[in-house]
Enzyme design. Structure first.
Site, PDB file in Angstrom:
ATOM      1  N   THR A  13       0.834  -1.208   0.000  1.00 38.85           N
ATOM      2  CA  THR A  13       0.000   0.000   0.000  1.00 38.85           C
ATOM      3  C   THR A  13       0.870   1.260   0.000  1.00 38.85           C
ATOM      4  O   THR A  13       0.488   2.274  -0.577  1.00 38.85           O
ATOM      5  CB  THR A  13      -0.972   0.039   1.199  1.00 38.85           C
ATOM      6  OG1 THR A  13      -0.223   0.091   2.409  1.00 38.85           O
ATOM      7  CG2 THR A  13      -1.905  -1.166   1.204  1.00 38.85           C
ATOM      8  N   ASN A 108      13.311   4.466   4.986  1.00 35.73           N
ATOM      9  CA  ASN A 108      12.381   3.420   5.427  1.00 35.73           C
ATOM     10  C   ASN A 108      11.162   4.085   6.055  1.00 35.73           C
ATOM     11  O   ASN A 108      11.281   5.130   6.685  1.00 35.73           O
ATOM     12  CB  ASN A 108      13.095   2.546   6.481  1.00 35.73           C
ATOM     13  CG  ASN A 108      12.197   1.471   7.060  1.00 35.73           C
ATOM     14  OD1 ASN A 108      11.500   0.759   6.332  1.00 35.73           O
ATOM     15  ND2 ASN A 108      12.190   1.345   8.378  1.00 35.73           N
ATOM     16  N   HIS A 110       8.406   3.415   8.952  1.00 34.19           N
ATOM     17  CA  HIS A 110       8.185   2.544  10.108  1.00 34.19           C
ATOM     18  C   HIS A 110       6.874   2.940  10.791  1.00 34.19           C
ATOM     19  O   HIS A 110       6.624   4.136  11.002  1.00 34.19           O
ATOM     20  CB  HIS A 110       9.359   2.659  11.092  1.00 34.19           C
ATOM     21  CG  HIS A 110       9.202   1.754  12.263  1.00 34.19           C
ATOM     22  ND1 HIS A 110       9.468   0.397  12.186  1.00 34.19           N
ATOM     23  CD2 HIS A 110       8.735   1.985  13.517  1.00 34.19           C
ATOM     24  CE1 HIS A 110       9.193  -0.162  13.359  1.00 34.19           C
ATOM     25  NE2 HIS A 110       8.752   0.770  14.182  1.00 34.19           N
TER      26      HIS A 110
HETATM   27  C1  GAR Z   1       3.570  -0.830   6.810  1.00 37.65           C
HETATM   28  O1  GAR Z   1       2.804  -0.538   7.946  1.00 37.65           O
HETATM   29  C2  GAR Z   1       5.030  -0.494   7.056  1.00 37.65           C
HETATM   30  O2  GAR Z   1       5.207   0.665   7.815  1.00 37.65           O
HETATM   31  C3  GAR Z   1       5.467  -1.696   7.824  1.00 37.65           C
HETATM   32  O3  GAR Z   1       4.824  -2.783   7.214  1.00 37.65           O
HETATM   33  C4  GAR Z   1       3.628  -2.350   6.581  1.00 37.65           C
HETATM   34  C5  GAR Z   1       3.703  -2.705   5.110  1.00 37.65           C
HETATM   35  O4  GAR Z   1       2.546  -2.353   4.427  1.00 37.65           O
HETATM   36  N1  GAR Z   1       6.905  -1.809   7.778  1.00 37.65           N
HETATM   37  C6  GAR Z   1       7.622  -2.278   8.787  1.00 37.65           C
HETATM   38  O5  GAR Z   1       7.130  -2.682   9.815  1.00 37.65           O
HETATM   39  C7  GAR Z   1       9.116  -2.287   8.546  1.00 37.65           C
HETATM   40  N2  GAR Z   1       9.820  -2.286   9.802  1.00 37.65           N
HETATM   41  P1  GAR Z   1       2.479  -2.221   2.836  1.00 37.65           P
HETATM   42  O6  GAR Z   1       3.163  -3.462   2.242  1.00 37.65           O
HETATM   43  O7  GAR Z   1       0.995  -2.245   2.547  1.00 37.65           O
HETATM   44  O8  GAR Z   1       3.139  -0.945   2.426  1.00 37.65           O
END
Ligand code: GAR
Length: 208
Positions: A13, A108, A110
């Site tokens: 997303t 990144n 987070h």
């Molecule tokens: C998001 O919430 C991102 O911030 C988190 O994983 C999710 C991925 O969503 N990332 C972490 O936790 C990295 N440490 P997405 O694939 O829908 O973008």
């Protein structure tokens, strides 16, 4: 025009938010030229395809060690030679070699207000579970440069989000994404691509 590579592992997303920001002109000085996924089944790959963006899979499960995975990733990244690498839901910790080679060129997103709920073991839904267990009333998201310390690099942007009494990790994750991540990630990319960020003494300064 800055060349951007986005690293993903899942739903994508945040990649979707970046694609939209490029299409809408919110990101004017950058173009996503490559998406790399550590997971062959990531829906993020479909998002890249729909937007006509080249993608490759470097399957984490096909490497026997994180060192081997990092080597494969570094080869691909060197070949592409992007100006900016965005970790958007990338669920692997990058090795030292990659971080060194692309110093101050990796960011990144987070899903918490760093330094809360970050570092080793804090990723995806775990972060929101921990926030709910601690009973915080505010959480949010952070975009930061990547250095050798997990989630420890210079902070570019943060946005807070309220926690509700009846939140589950899933409802909180959705609100943090919608109200914070999809907003500050494209903003940070736009700032960097237009040369408006400077790192001084491990802190990010944003200029005009
Ligand atoms: C998001 O919430 C991102 O911030 C988190 O994983 C999710 C991925 O969503 N990332 C972490 O936790 C990295 N440490 P997405 O694939 O829908 O973008």
């Amino acid at each position: 025009m800055k060349k951007i590579t986005v690293l993903v592992s899942g739903g994508g997303t945040n990649l979707g938010a970046l694609i939209k920001a490029c299409q809408d002109g919110e990101i004017k000085n950058g173009k996503i030229s490559l998406v790399i996924s550590s997971n062959p089944n990531a829906y993020a790959l479909k998002r890249a395809e729909n937007a006509n963006i080249k993608s490759v899979v470097i399957d984490r499960k096909l490497s026997t060690s994180s060192l081997e995975f990092d080597q494969k990733l570094l080869i691909k990244l060197k070949e592409e030679n992007p100006d900016l690498i965005v970790l958007a839901g990338f669920m692997c910790i990058l090795g030292k070699n990659i971080i060194k080679h692309f110093e101050n060129k990796i960011i990144n997103v987070h899903p918490s207000l760093i330094p809360a709920f970050c570092g080793k073991g804090f990723y995806g839904l775990n972060v929101h579970k921990a926030a709910l267990e601690r009973g915080v009333k505010l959480t949010g998201a952070t975009v930061h440069f990547v250095n050798e310390e997990a989630d420890g690099g210079p902070i570019i942007l943060q946005k807070s989000v309220n926690v509700n009494d009846n939140d589950t990790p899933e409802t909180l994750q959705k609100r943090v994404m919608r109200q914070a991540e999809w907003n500050i990630l494209p903003k940070a990319v736009s700032l960097i691509c237009s040369g408006k960020t400077k790192i001084i003494n491990n802190k990010v300064h944003i200029g005009a």
